[in-house]
Design an enzyme around this catalytic site. Sequence first.
Site, PDB file in Angstrom:
ATOM      1  N   GLY A 156      36.470  34.060  45.331  1.00  0.00           N
ATOM      2  CA  GLY A 156      37.359  34.573  44.303  1.00  0.00           C
ATOM      3  C   GLY A 156      36.862  35.886  43.739  1.00  0.00           C
ATOM      4  O   GLY A 156      37.626  36.831  43.556  1.00  0.00           O
ATOM      5  N   ALA A 157      35.554  35.932  43.472  1.00  0.00           N
ATOM      6  CA  ALA A 157      34.949  37.139  42.901  1.00  0.00           C
ATOM      7  C   ALA A 157      33.443  36.959  42.924  1.00  0.00           C
ATOM      8  O   ALA A 157      32.931  35.863  43.162  1.00  0.00           O
ATOM      9  CB  ALA A 157      35.451  37.390  41.484  1.00  0.00           C
ATOM     10  N   MET A 158      32.725  38.050  42.643  1.00  0.00           N
ATOM     11  CA  MET A 158      31.269  38.024  42.675  1.00  0.00           C
ATOM     12  C   MET A 158      30.712  38.805  41.504  1.00  0.00           C
ATOM     13  O   MET A 158      31.121  39.935  41.234  1.00  0.00           O
ATOM     14  CB  MET A 158      30.776  38.625  44.009  1.00  0.00           C
ATOM     15  CG  MET A 158      29.269  38.603  44.167  1.00  0.00           C
ATOM     16  SD  MET A 158      28.625  36.910  44.132  1.00  0.00           S
ATOM     17  CE  MET A 158      27.003  37.228  43.411  1.00  0.00           C
TER      18      MET A 158
ATOM     19  N   GLU B  63      33.278  35.791  35.796  1.00  0.00           N
ATOM     20  CA  GLU B  63      32.302  36.733  36.364  1.00  0.00           C
ATOM     21  C   GLU B  63      31.590  37.520  35.273  1.00  0.00           C
ATOM     22  O   GLU B  63      30.395  37.807  35.396  1.00  0.00           O
ATOM     23  CB  GLU B  63      32.986  37.666  37.358  1.00  0.00           C
ATOM     24  CG  GLU B  63      33.730  36.970  38.487  1.00  0.00           C
ATOM     25  CD  GLU B  63      32.900  35.940  39.235  1.00  0.00           C
ATOM     26  OE1 GLU B  63      31.677  36.124  39.361  1.00  0.00           O
ATOM     27  OE2 GLU B  63      33.478  34.938  39.697  1.00  0.00           O
TER      28      GLU B  63
ATOM     29  N   HIS C  57      28.830  35.482  33.686  1.00  0.00           N
ATOM     30  CA  HIS C  57      27.641  35.374  34.538  1.00  0.00           C
ATOM     31  C   HIS C  57      26.584  36.410  34.163  1.00  0.00           C
ATOM     32  O   HIS C  57      25.417  36.239  34.550  1.00  0.00           O
ATOM     33  CB  HIS C  57      28.021  35.576  36.003  1.00  0.00           C
ATOM     34  CG  HIS C  57      28.278  34.307  36.754  1.00  0.00           C
ATOM     35  ND1 HIS C  57      27.449  33.212  36.699  1.00  0.00           N
ATOM     36  CD2 HIS C  57      29.280  33.969  37.616  1.00  0.00           C
ATOM     37  CE1 HIS C  57      27.911  32.261  37.481  1.00  0.00           C
ATOM     38  NE2 HIS C  57      29.022  32.676  38.044  1.00  0.00           N
TER      39      HIS C  57
END
Length: 862
Positions: A267-269, A304, A307
């Site tokens: 999905g995303a990083m 994200e 995070h």
Amino acid sequence: MTDASSTPAIPATIHRGDYRPPEWQVPDIALDFALGIEETRVSAALSVVRHGDAPVPLTLRGDGLAAAAVRVDGESWNDWRMDGPDLIVDLGDRAAAVVEVDTVIDPGANTQLMGLYASNGMLCTQCEAEGFRRITFHPDRPDVLSRYKVRMAGDKTMFPILLSNGNCVASGEEGSDHWALWEDPWPKPSYLFALVAGDLVVNRDEFVTMSGRKVELGIWVRDGDAPRTGHAMQALKNSMAWDERVYGREYDLDLFNIVAVSDFNMGAMENKGLNIFNTRYILADPDTATDLDYNGVEGVVAHEYFHNWSGNRVTCRDWFQLSLKEGFTVFRDQSFSADMGSPPVKRIEDVRLLRAAQFPEDAGPLAHPIRPDSYQEISNFYTATVYNKGAEIIRMMATLLGPDRFRKGTDLYFDRHDGEAATCEDFVRAMEEGGGIDLTLFRRWYEQAGTPRLRLSLAEESGEWFLDVAQMVPPTPGQPDKQPAMMPLRLAAFAMDGAGGLSDSLVTLTGATQRIALGRFVARPALSVNRGFSAPVIIDFERAPGELAWLAAHDDDPFARYEALQQLMLDTLVLAVSGETADAQSVIDAVALTLRGRAADPAFVAEAILLPSEAFIGDQMVTVDPDAIRRERLALQAAIGRALESEWRAILAEVAPPAAILSRKAKGGRRLRGVALAYLAATGIEDAPALAFRIFSDADGMTERQAALATLAHGESDERTHALDIFYQRYRDNPLVLDKWFQVQSWSMRPDTVEAVKALSQHPDFTLSNPNRVRSLYGALTGNQAAFHQGDGAGYRLIADLVIALDPKNPQTAAKMIPPLGRWKRFDDARAEMMKAELGRILAQPGLSRDVTEQASKSLLG
């Protein structure tokens, strides 16, 4: 005797108990990239420091790399060798050195989308979990934290934008090339490294932190996509403000960049300062995105960003601790989304996802604790258990501690482990010390797989009523015997005549059995239990006649009201599927009563009156009968549709909320209209296709347009054919929306869906190279229970064919398609044998990846 050539080698198993601290640390690293699509030259200078007294060689992990040159402290070095894919450098008795390694890679040939790869003419990276070793040789483990300096150079026409982690400290031009130097002052593991080079445009904004610092924000996209980034930018700013307010966490760099990429496995990083996103979770406008898409953008952007602290500033020691960052961050993004919208509706959505994805995982051959004991391929453990069950475990701790003590615990965790690679145990210990609580028994949630079941019974003694609770956790692979875990159980009890009761109470369960006093009642009370879904458990409780209907109407906890109506529907459907007489009238009456509240809270009403999914109905049965489940679910849907036809028509006659309005009430209104249309269409009334087509044609946004298209896709009509053609012609050049076109056809309840999916796989716009496209067609099919489990096994063969074709190109995406085949024990013998045969066919393929080998072999064992 077995032909070894047809049997894939079983990958080595890595065990959590074998963890050892790194023998060498890399406090600083300098990377120099000469960029090109077909050839990129990488020079890495690692400042290494030995930990420990004994001289040991330096092991640098690689994957598909060759060392063009090795230098130590500026001099050419010959004392190195390859050990399989890894580079071993003998540094003698040196305690520290600068080790330089030159490599050459081909991003254009990287179809795995791990490491440095090309996507539509741009270069980008994905390094979690072990992609950095596909770029250069490196220890590539999360407990090796480094400060990065990154210099990139490339053709300024092809790569006018050069981005990496941290802050850009210098840039310049050299003929037709240009270069940029980026420095990240915060030590980070290699999986958080990021690089993007390409022709991009930016939506810029700024955020002022609580200490008064200005942070420059940028969302980088392809030319033409910038107008669709406004919602993502607002979500980012909202996330930054929320994290300051709720957790006291401030952003720590001058820049925060996001890049949207169309070819992306995940999905995303959360790469430090340079998040890389699947375009699906950035691009949104009313014409191309549904309300659910908008919610997804908001939630993933928040995830994200959060995070930055729960994953970056404090990372995980090893990959067995993955839930330390992911479970905690999912809980944080869920809490954020609840605050931004409707807390009850958000809780319903999260629990529905948990039950759809994680409960079956916990009950199948791939069951594992949120902190696994072993793995063969770490990419296979980016699971609903690690993420979603992990979030529920954090939520339980927050419930047990309460808001103030939980905040003390998180403050202690962040302050104590800032700049470190921590463990799940470190987090639990911070909760204990900060919250003043003993979590010894709670730790079992980290150790045990499986979904606990609570068997409840009511007992009366001299007018006093008690709730007896028996806790058990079913056996899972490798864990035949389980211990009861500590958990919070929220409950209330009501006198159905309105004469008092036990208000909302929190009980902590700690043993295999426990008795809870409910108070004095003249008659058996109505029990509202696991309110707010306080624990991720399955409740076994025999209800009194009329109790669920009463709770659905009168419970003062919205989630409990939703649960009561869902359980009423579920009980009715399970009876019908089992061939017993089921009374639909109680469900119809409860739905009618719930609809009375639609003006005040249409979003909640829309969720509450949805029938349970076919898969969830199957989860209640010893042997799943997909055909009977579909038949009886459609029959109940039709009965509700006919009985309340005037209600559905009244809802659809109301003016639809404008698509550009994203308020909770507007979203709820659109959601309710979609549900109303589905109920009407289920009746088979003559004007249903025309009504759906009119809504499709008149819709001013994607939410209503897609809902109408999905309704039409289930049937057979000229309107269906016309709508699908209109949709395709309008959006054929928009990849994200075209995914929806594939998806609605794969979700269809038509009897020819499997053949339609097979035909669509040959469509000119279908490609195996884009994970979103693969998921939209094949992933949707595995979620279509009756179609995937078609009696002739055609659905199983189609998925196995996909895995075999996709594994050489993208093993990570291929492996994600296998778990539905592994649930063969839940089905009749004929279907089970066909699923096992397809798993065996997959395993017989030569050169199978670790990803697919692990998933298929474990799934075959059941």
